[in-house]
Design a protein around this motif. Structure first.
Motif, short mmCIF file in Angstrom:
data_model
loop_
_atom_site.label_atom_id
_atom_site.label_comp_id
_atom_site.label_asym_id
_atom_site.label_seq_id
_atom_site.Cartn_x
_atom_site.Cartn_y
_atom_site.Cartn_z
N PHE A 13 41.46 76.57 40.06
CA PHE A 13 42.71 76.72 39.32
C PHE A 13 42.63 77.87 38.33
O PHE A 13 41.56 78.33 37.96
CB PHE A 13 43.03 75.43 38.58
CG PHE A 13 43.34 74.29 39.51
CD1 PHE A 13 44.65 73.98 39.81
CD2 PHE A 13 42.33 73.55 40.09
CE1 PHE A 13 44.95 72.95 40.66
CE2 PHE A 13 42.62 72.50 40.94
CZ PHE A 13 43.94 72.20 41.23
N GLN A 14 43.81 78.28 37.89
CA GLN A 14 43.88 79.44 37.00
C GLN A 14 43.34 79.13 35.61
O GLN A 14 42.50 79.85 35.09
CB GLN A 14 45.34 79.89 36.88
CG GLN A 14 45.52 80.94 35.78
CD GLN A 14 46.93 81.47 35.71
OE1 GLN A 14 47.86 80.87 36.24
NE2 GLN A 14 47.08 82.59 35.06
N ASP A 15 43.84 78.03 35.02
CA ASP A 15 43.51 77.75 33.63
C ASP A 15 42.16 77.03 33.58
O ASP A 15 42.07 75.84 33.86
CB ASP A 15 44.62 76.89 33.01
CG ASP A 15 44.38 76.65 31.53
OD1 ASP A 15 43.25 76.90 31.07
OD2 ASP A 15 45.31 76.22 30.85
N SER A 19 42.23 73.74 31.12
CA SER A 19 42.89 72.49 31.49
C SER A 19 42.40 71.97 32.84
O SER A 19 42.70 70.85 33.21
CB SER A 19 44.40 72.67 31.52
OG SER A 19 44.80 73.38 32.66
N SER A 20 41.62 72.77 33.56
CA SER A 20 41.16 72.26 34.85
C SER A 20 39.80 71.57 34.76
O SER A 20 39.24 71.18 35.77
CB SER A 20 41.13 73.37 35.89
OG SER A 20 40.46 74.48 35.39
N LEU A 21 39.28 71.42 33.54
CA LEU A 21 38.06 70.64 33.37
C LEU A 21 38.33 69.48 32.42
O LEU A 21 38.93 69.67 31.36
CB LEU A 21 36.93 71.52 32.79
CG LEU A 21 36.40 72.61 33.70
CD1 LEU A 21 35.38 73.45 32.94
CD2 LEU A 21 35.78 72.02 34.94
N ASN A 22 37.89 68.29 32.81
CA ASN A 22 38.07 67.11 31.99
C ASN A 22 37.24 67.24 30.71
O ASN A 22 36.02 67.31 30.77
CB ASN A 22 37.63 65.88 32.79
CG ASN A 22 37.89 64.58 32.06
OD1 ASN A 22 38.13 64.58 30.86
ND2 ASN A 22 37.85 63.50 32.80
N PRO A 23 37.91 67.28 29.53
CA PRO A 23 37.18 67.54 28.28
C PRO A 23 36.17 66.44 27.91
O PRO A 23 35.29 66.67 27.11
CB PRO A 23 38.29 67.61 27.23
CG PRO A 23 39.46 66.92 27.83
CD PRO A 23 39.35 67.13 29.30
N ARG A 79 32.57 73.31 40.97
CA ARG A 79 33.22 72.05 41.31
C ARG A 79 33.89 72.15 42.69
O ARG A 79 33.79 71.24 43.51
CB ARG A 79 34.27 71.71 40.24
CG ARG A 79 34.94 70.37 40.45
CD ARG A 79 36.43 70.47 40.75
NE ARG A 79 37.15 71.36 39.88
CZ ARG A 79 37.72 70.99 38.74
NH1 ARG A 79 37.65 69.76 38.35
NH2 ARG A 79 38.38 71.87 38.03
N LEU A 87 47.81 67.65 33.97
CA LEU A 87 46.82 68.69 33.73
C LEU A 87 46.09 69.03 35.02
O LEU A 87 46.01 68.22 35.95
CB LEU A 87 45.82 68.23 32.66
CG LEU A 87 46.39 68.17 31.24
CD1 LEU A 87 45.35 67.65 30.28
CD2 LEU A 87 46.88 69.53 30.81
N ASP A 88 45.53 70.23 35.05
CA ASP A 88 44.90 70.72 36.28
C ASP A 88 43.71 69.87 36.71
O ASP A 88 43.43 69.76 37.89
CB ASP A 88 44.44 72.18 36.10
CG ASP A 88 45.62 73.13 36.19
OD1 ASP A 88 46.68 72.69 36.66
OD2 ASP A 88 45.47 74.30 35.79
N TYR A 89 42.98 69.27 35.75
CA TYR A 89 41.78 68.55 36.20
C TYR A 89 42.12 67.29 36.97
O TYR A 89 41.34 66.87 37.82
CB TYR A 89 40.79 68.30 35.05
CG TYR A 89 41.24 67.44 33.89
CD1 TYR A 89 41.22 66.06 33.97
CD2 TYR A 89 41.64 68.02 32.71
CE1 TYR A 89 41.60 65.29 32.89
CE2 TYR A 89 42.02 67.26 31.62
CZ TYR A 89 42.00 65.89 31.73
OH TYR A 89 42.37 65.13 30.65
N ALA A 134 42.91 68.70 40.29
CA ALA A 134 41.65 69.07 40.97
C ALA A 134 40.96 67.84 41.53
O ALA A 134 40.39 67.86 42.62
CB ALA A 134 40.72 69.79 39.99
N HIS A 168 39.17 60.02 35.11
CA HIS A 168 39.76 61.16 34.42
C HIS A 168 40.87 60.81 33.44
O HIS A 168 41.02 61.46 32.42
CB HIS A 168 40.31 62.15 35.45
CG HIS A 168 39.24 62.79 36.27
ND1 HIS A 168 38.41 63.74 35.76
CD2 HIS A 168 38.85 62.59 37.54
CE1 HIS A 168 37.55 64.12 36.69
NE2 HIS A 168 37.80 63.42 37.78
N ASN A 201 40.54 59.90 28.63
CA ASN A 201 41.30 60.80 27.78
C ASN A 201 42.47 60.12 27.10
O ASN A 201 42.95 60.59 26.07
CB ASN A 201 41.79 62.00 28.60
CG ASN A 201 40.67 62.93 28.96
OD1 ASN A 201 40.17 63.63 28.10
ND2 ASN A 201 40.23 62.88 30.21
#
Lengths: 354, 301
Positions: free
Chosen positions: A117-119, A122-126, A186, B193-195, B198, B213, B217
């Motif tokens: 993904f681009q961002d 936001s594409s990784l779970n914090p 990933r 959100l992207d994750y 994904a 996921h 959060n």
């Protein structure tokens, strides 16, 4: 022999086979996605955003297909449709000759096809350490936990991050470039054969972008991957792609080998795009904007050729009849196709070849 | 020193700093940050003292909370044998405050925990599935929002009749809508959100995505909101008891004690104010504590 080494060996055989006549890893036919615009008290569909309108193309095994176009032209929607993250309205997608949803199960397809993904933020779970993020995919597909973890370490090393230092880190402890490497890791964890990179390097600064691009090229060779590389950056696309697909308002306007697109451009829109490309050479400076205005609203795209409202060569025929994406007599090879009346014999356009 | 050497030295410092950051995980970082926040620490300590003394009231209390003594009515604070004075029936205030806290805290925490379970689940489902399911659940919650929360609690427990169980039930019903709404809005944000996308692209099903996921959060913000509701719940529960809808005399409970001591406010204002002070202290510390945890959990600052 690890899975990866095996994959590399297998792929080198595949590469040999493919030099004779390339097989298509992905064939897209008549793909369409209209988003309904709801309105009125009953929430009825009052209009449709024609995000992707009847596009067909194929991706050859082992190549990099670049997709370019202005924002809002349907690049990302196409990526999401290919990944089956949103349902398509019409059209078929065949992976390795198997129709997805028909012959090939969705779950099986997802092993083979992954997306970056681009961002990168936001594409990784914090809340998830890097290791768990990468191992998530294999675990979902039934790989035992410790094997999945070992694979995560392996891939992390492949994308140039030291596992010992990074596995327990959280996304907020990484830089943008590191995060995007983790995203790539990933996506690779499921050992896919096709990787869709949706603006994967656009958010990175130039030096990091170059590192990640080179990493992508190295990984492609090492793991025998095929890329669909979506970007608005024409320099990057030229650098990485074998073939380029140009989109405008949900339609393909031109597709061909990278040199054909960049040096023997046929479509006026592609020409405008390319002349807007920033250059390091002051002699190639342009003073006038190649194209003015915004793309028309995709809710009610103009009739005929969708580009005719902004095209400097527009004629009556352009506003009435839609040009087909076809091989033009003006091209030297068979692989270069364009959707423009100026390039199609007998279209009625004054500049059309006889 | 050459420039190169300087760079290397700087690089070494950066590396050391990175190792230091890397060595602790998310929750460890949160703990360290709470440790640096004095207000939160003090509030946590005060709350801990209150909770512990209430739980171990049997060992701390000097007298029987129900034993009345007409001669000791409304004794001032500091009377021998009555460290915090006597109430309107001559019972030891300290003992009654300790035992009363049990019920007050129980009535404060139980409705919020129950509502967190029910409302959290509803909000998660509504937020994750969206569409019609979301509309059905959220519009049903909106009906509850038409009434002020105090009024709703009074109305429900009034209809069900007095008693601790009914008071807890009515408070639970009052807290379900706000918790559903908060969970729903956080879930909706995270779902897009992207994750999450994904995770779906890697072939995970809805349940796995929620478990790995979404939940982790969503839980943080929702949990913090629920903590702040506990103080509201303690006050509402005391209010219900004050109105005679919660506990019944002679059961000790802070709200009820405040009510029965009301008449004596001119005779002995300090003793009469004690239950109110306990309610105030408990809800204030709960609020400040949840505030502190909230800011400590915002690691991305």
């Amino acid at each position: 022999m690890s899975d990866y080494e095996e994959a590399v060996v297998n792929s080198s055989h595949a590469n040999l086979a493919e030099t004779t006549e390339t097989g298509n890893i992905l064939v897209v036919n008549g793909l369409r996605k209209f988003f309904p615009v709801l309105g009125g008290i009953l929430n009825r569909t009052v209009a449709e955003v024609k995000a992707v309108d009847d596009i067909s193309f194929s991706v050859r095994t082992g190549e990099v297909l670049g997709i370019v176009g202005e924002s809002g032209c349907g690049k990302s929607t196409t990526a999401r449709l290919l990944m089956h993250l949103i349902p398509s309205d019409a059209g078929t997608i065949a992976f390795d000759g198997q129709t997805i949803g028909g012959d090939l199960e969705l779950r099986g397809m997802r092993r083979q096809m992954q997306m970056v993904f681009q961002d990168s933020y936001s594409s990784l779970n914090p809340r998830l350490p890097i290791e768990d993020t990468i191992a998530f995919g294999p675990k979902v597909h039934g790989t035992p936990a410790d094997e999945a973890r070992a694979r995560a370490h392996d891939i992390l090393r492949k994308v140039g991050l030291d596992p010992a230092q990074f596995i327990r880190r959280y996304p907020h402890e990484l830089s943008g470039g590191q995060r995007q490497r983790v995203n790539i890791a990933r996506a690779l964890a499921l050992e896919p054969r096709l990787l869709i990179l949706d603006e994967a390097v656009s958010a990175l600064d130039k030096s990091v972008e170059a590192q990640v691009l080179n990493l992508l090229l190295d990984l492609k060779l090492e793991l025998a991957l095929t890329y669909i590389f979506i970007s608005h950056d024409l320099n990057v696309v030229q650098y990485i792609s074998d073939r380029v697909l140009v989109m405008y308002l949900g339609k393909i306007v031109e597709i061909g080998a990278v040199d054909d697109i960049y040096e023997r451009t046929l479509h006026p829109y592609t020409q405008a795009l390319l002349s807007a490309m920033p250059s390091m050479d002051p002699d190639r400076r342009i003073e006038t904007p190649p194209l003015t205005g915004d793309p028309p609203n995709p809710i009610n795209p103009p009739p005929g050729c969708r580009f005719h409202t902004r095209c400097p060569f527009s004629e009556v025929v352009c506003a009435t009849r839609e040009p087909e994406l076809a091989i033009s007599p003006a091209t030297n090879g068979a692989a270069h196709r364009v959707a423009c009346h100026m390039r199609s014999a007998g279209s009625g356009h004054t500049q059309a070849p006889a | 020193m050459s420039r190169r050497a300087l760079d290397e030295k700087q690089q070494a410092t950066v590396d050391a700093a990175q190792v230091a950051v890397q060595s602790r995980g998310y929750w460890a970082t949160v703990l360290v940050r709470i440790g640096e926040d004095k207000v939160t620490l003090v509030c946590g300590a005060v709350l801990l003292v209150i909770v512990l003394s209430v739980v171990f009231a049997d060992w701390i209390a000097l007298a029987d909370p129900y034993k009345a003594d007409m001669m000791k009515r409304l004794k001032p604070i500091g009377t021998p044998g009555y460290p915090l004075g006597g109430d309107e029936m001559g019972r030891d205030m300290l003992t009654r405050l300790l035992y009363g806290g049990r019920l007050s805290l129980f009535m404060g925490v139980t409705p919020v925990v129950t509502a967190l379970g029910i409302g959290g689940l509803l909000g998660l489902v509504a937020g994750f599935l969206g569409g019609r399911v979301n509309m059905l659940i959220m519009r049903a919650m909106d009906v509850f929002y038409a009434f002020p929360s105090v009024l709703l609690a009074v109305a429900i427990s009034g209809a069900l009749g007095a008693g601790v169980g009914n008071a807890i039930l009515s408070l639970t019903l009052v807290f379900i809508p706000p918790l559903t709404r908060v969970t729903e809005s956080v879930t909706t944000q995270i779902k897009n959100l992207d994750y999450v996308e994904a995770a779906r692209a890697s072939g995970a099903g809805n349940l796995t995505i929620i478990r790995v996921h979404v939940l982790s959060n969503v839980l943080g913000p929702v949990f913090i909101y629920a903590t702040s509701l506990i103080s509201v719940s303690i006050i509402l529960a005391s209010g219900l008891s004050f109105l005679g809808l919660g506990t019944e005399p002679p059961e000790p409970e802070w709200g009820l004690m405040l009510n029965t001591l009301r008449q004596s406010i001119y005779v002995n204002p300090w003793v009469a104010a004690l239950p109110g002070l306990m309610i105030f202290m408990t809800s204030l510390t709960f609020n400040l504590l949840s505030d502190g945890i909230r800011s400590a959990m915002d690691v991305r600052l």
